[in-house]
Design a protein around this motif. Structure first.
Motif, PDB file in Angstrom:
ATOM      1  N   ASN A 107      29.924  34.686  41.216  1.00  0.00           N
ATOM      2  CA  ASN A 107      29.773  33.448  41.974  1.00  0.00           C
ATOM      3  C   ASN A 107      30.538  33.521  43.300  1.00  0.00           C
ATOM      4  OD1 ASN A 107      28.258  32.418  39.866  1.00  0.00           O
ATOM      5  ND2 ASN A 107      29.950  31.261  38.973  1.00  0.00           N
ATOM      6  N   ARG A 108      31.647  34.228  43.289  1.00  0.00           N
ATOM      7  CA  ARG A 108      32.476  34.315  44.506  1.00  0.00           C
ATOM      8  C   ARG A 108      31.794  35.140  45.593  1.00  0.00           C
ATOM      9  NH1 ARG A 108      34.659  33.730  48.466  1.00  0.00           N
ATOM     10  NH2 ARG A 108      36.871  33.696  49.012  1.00  0.00           N
ATOM     11  N   GLY A 114      25.879  32.231  47.257  1.00  0.00           N
ATOM     12  CA  GLY A 114      26.705  31.393  46.437  1.00  0.00           C
ATOM     13  C   GLY A 114      26.133  30.021  46.171  1.00  0.00           C
ATOM     14  N   GLY A 115      24.904  29.756  46.645  1.00  0.00           N
ATOM     15  CA  GLY A 115      24.307  28.445  46.450  1.00  0.00           C
ATOM     16  C   GLY A 115      23.780  28.293  45.045  1.00  0.00           C
ATOM     17  N   THR A 116      23.255  27.115  44.794  1.00  0.00           N
ATOM     18  CA  THR A 116      22.741  26.812  43.455  1.00  0.00           C
ATOM     19  C   THR A 116      21.232  26.743  43.438  1.00  0.00           C
ATOM     20  OG1 THR A 116      22.970  24.438  43.917  1.00  0.00           O
ATOM     21  CG2 THR A 116      24.824  25.551  42.838  1.00  0.00           C
ATOM     22  N   GLY A 117      20.596  27.268  44.470  1.00  0.00           N
ATOM     23  CA  GLY A 117      19.143  27.233  44.506  1.00  0.00           C
ATOM     24  C   GLY A 117      18.552  28.337  43.681  1.00  0.00           C
ATOM     25  N   ALA A 118      17.225  28.490  43.817  1.00  0.00           N
ATOM     26  CA  ALA A 118      16.529  29.518  43.048  1.00  0.00           C
ATOM     27  C   ALA A 118      16.925  30.886  43.547  1.00  0.00           C
ATOM     28  CB  ALA A 118      15.028  29.328  43.173  1.00  0.00           C
ATOM     29  N   GLY A 153      23.883  37.981  37.101  1.00  0.00           N
ATOM     30  CA  GLY A 153      23.775  37.185  38.310  1.00  0.00           C
ATOM     31  C   GLY A 153      22.328  36.884  38.652  1.00  0.00           C
ATOM     32  N   GLN A 154      22.152  36.029  39.646  1.00  0.00           N
ATOM     33  CA  GLN A 154      20.807  35.674  40.080  1.00  0.00           C
ATOM     34  C   GLN A 154      20.228  36.698  41.053  1.00  0.00           C
ATOM     35  OE1 GLN A 154      19.217  33.192  38.781  1.00  0.00           O
ATOM     36  NE2 GLN A 154      20.896  32.213  37.699  1.00  0.00           N
ATOM     37  N   ARG A 155      21.081  37.531  41.619  1.00  0.00           N
ATOM     38  CA  ARG A 155      20.643  38.526  42.589  1.00  0.00           C
ATOM     39  C   ARG A 155      21.637  39.682  42.588  1.00  0.00           C
ATOM     40  NH1 ARG A 155      22.340  33.990  44.438  1.00  0.00           N
ATOM     41  NH2 ARG A 155      20.266  33.181  44.848  1.00  0.00           N
ATOM     42  N   PRO A 156      21.231  40.879  43.002  1.00  0.00           N
ATOM     43  CA  PRO A 156      22.170  42.004  43.043  1.00  0.00           C
ATOM     44  C   PRO A 156      23.222  41.791  44.127  1.00  0.00           C
ATOM     45  CG  PRO A 156      19.873  42.743  43.189  1.00  0.00           C
ATOM     46  CD  PRO A 156      19.872  41.269  43.411  1.00  0.00           C
ATOM     47  N   PRO A 157      24.326  42.532  44.048  1.00  0.00           N
ATOM     48  CA  PRO A 157      25.334  42.437  45.120  1.00  0.00           C
ATOM     49  C   PRO A 157      24.774  43.003  46.413  1.00  0.00           C
ATOM     50  CG  PRO A 157      25.874  44.219  43.617  1.00  0.00           C
ATOM     51  CD  PRO A 157      24.732  43.483  42.992  1.00  0.00           C
ATOM     52  N   VAL A 158      25.245  42.486  47.530  1.00  0.00           N
ATOM     53  CA  VAL A 158      24.751  42.962  48.821  1.00  0.00           C
ATOM     54  C   VAL A 158      25.429  44.255  49.236  1.00  0.00           C
ATOM     55  CG1 VAL A 158      24.159  40.639  49.607  1.00  0.00           C
ATOM     56  CG2 VAL A 158      26.435  41.544  50.070  1.00  0.00           C
ATOM     57  N   GLY A 209      29.995  45.055  44.277  1.00  0.00           N
ATOM     58  CA  GLY A 209      29.706  45.533  42.929  1.00  0.00           C
ATOM     59  C   GLY A 209      30.956  46.047  42.222  1.00  0.00           C
ATOM     60  N   VAL A 210      31.811  46.732  42.960  1.00  0.00           N
ATOM     61  CA  VAL A 210      33.067  47.229  42.381  1.00  0.00           C
ATOM     62  C   VAL A 210      33.953  46.063  41.957  1.00  0.00           C
ATOM     63  CG1 VAL A 210      35.213  48.450  42.911  1.00  0.00           C
ATOM     64  CG2 VAL A 210      33.024  49.428  43.607  1.00  0.00           C
ATOM     65  N   LEU A 211      34.072  45.066  42.818  1.00  0.00           N
ATOM     66  CA  LEU A 211      34.915  43.914  42.505  1.00  0.00           C
ATOM     67  C   LEU A 211      34.400  43.162  41.281  1.00  0.00           C
ATOM     68  CD1 LEU A 211      35.612  42.492  46.088  1.00  0.00           C
ATOM     69  CD2 LEU A 211      37.091  43.948  44.689  1.00  0.00           C
ATOM     70  N   VAL A 212      33.094  42.999  41.195  1.00  0.00           N
ATOM     71  CA  VAL A 212      32.502  42.312  40.040  1.00  0.00           C
ATOM     72  C   VAL A 212      32.751  43.106  38.763  1.00  0.00           C
ATOM     73  CG1 VAL A 212      30.307  41.665  38.969  1.00  0.00           C
ATOM     74  CG2 VAL A 212      30.765  41.046  41.347  1.00  0.00           C
TER      75      VAL A 212
END
Length: 328
Positions: A125-126, A66-70, A146-151, A156-159
């Motif tokens: 983001n959440r 959830g950070g704002t980094g790379a 998103g910047q990365r896949p869901p863990v 993924g379902v919620l998104v």
């Protein structure tokens, strides 16, 4: 028999016989291993996502969920350029105007699309996939990235369901404008907003329904997911071509071929537990019912309050009268 130059276990105070001293150019044996980066191509647009497997160390601000980094891989997606976003929106709006002939309906559809995608962005983001971005795709719609896949598959379902569920909120101000002006075009615009979210619930790649229902089917058997999504995807493609929706049908057809060529789905993501699978199925059915109900409800004032009449009008818009010979 052993070789004196073969490294042995145990402490060593210096180079052994026949072994050169370690220079500054040699790797530090105490350094952590370099991350292994794998690359995935997601969906028919082949969105490039790098996933790094790193040692178990404390996350830096750039890696923190959830950070704002790379993003992983060291490249932060800055999103669609303003110029291309404007051009894409104009192209999409022009295509919708050519289909509907109404600027009010075009404005409603674009507004509904943005609210839908923003629902995905909020969820991404959440759950630590952000900062997510919205892309407008000419002639087709939108994409939240998103910047990365869901863990996990649960994330993924919620998104996936967040877009259609949140997107229904766009109907409320449109209906309010209809009540204030009495113009029926606003009701048709509200219907199109509902339709955007309802169509996205179809379990056909790359629509939201496939990402929400797919992990539930895979919980039973991975082949059940692939088989069901391919059959439903082929049916949706056939519907698109049969009803004259050529661009959508071609896009879904490309996605179907991409799915046939794809490797394991959601590789590296934690699978749904039994409880999460039940919850996912329940949320999918609930969201589908809400989308269908809101879409039909938007047409009720035009059908004199008749649910059957509103549903029949909605099916005609989707072209089912042509499929089943109801036009004659």
């Amino acid at each position: 028999m052993t070789d004196d130059t073969t490294p042995r276990a145990g402490p060593s105070t210096g180079p052994r016989a026949g072994e050169r001293p370690r220079g500054p150019w040699d790797p530090d044996p105490n350094a952590p291993p370099a991350p292994k980066v794998t690359e995935r191509r997601l969906g028919p647009l082949h969105i490039r996502v790098e996933r790094g497997v790193r040692p178990a160390t404390a996350p830096t601000p750039a890696q923190a969920p959830g950070g704002t980094g790379a993003a992983q891989g060291g490249v932060l997606d800055k999103g669609q350029s303003p110029a291309w976003a404007l051009i894409s929106t104009l192209l999409l709006g022009g295509f919708l105007w050519w289909m509907t002939g109404s600027l009010i309906i075009v404005a409603c559809a674009l507004f509904g699309l943005l609210v839908h995608e923003y629902g995905h962005v909020l969820a991404m983001n959440r759950v630590g996939m952000g900062p997510a971005r919205i892309y407008i795709i000419p002639f087709l719609g939108g994409l939240a990235k998103g910047q990365r896949p869901p863990v996990s598959e649960w994330h993924g379902v919620l998104v996936s369901l967040a877009g259609p569920a949140f997107g229904l909120l766009a109907i409320l101000p449109v209906v309010g404008v209809w009540q204030a002006t009495g113009q029926e075009e606003w009701l048709i615009g509200a219907f199109f907003i509902g339709l955007i979210n309802l169509v996205n619930m179809a379990p056909a790649s790359p629509l939201d329904g496939s990402h929400a229902l797919g992990p539930v089917l895979a919980r039973v058997h991975p082949l059940l997911e692939k088989g069901a999504l391919l059959v439903i995807g082929a049916a949706v493609v056939a519907w698109g071509f049969a009803t004259g929706r050529w661009i959508l049908a071609a896009f879904l057809c490309l996605s179907l071929f991409a799915q046939l060529r794809a490797g394991p789905m959601r590789e590296g993501e934690t699978q749904l537990s039994n409880g999460q699978a039940v919850a996912s199925l329940g949320l999918y059915v609930l969201t589908l019912a809400l989308c269908a109900g809101a879409t039909v409800a938007a047409l009720l004032p035009l059908a004199d309050g008749s649910v059957a009449g509103a549903a029949s009008a909605g099916l005609r818009v989707l072209g089912f009268d042509r499929l089943f010979g109801g036009a004659g």
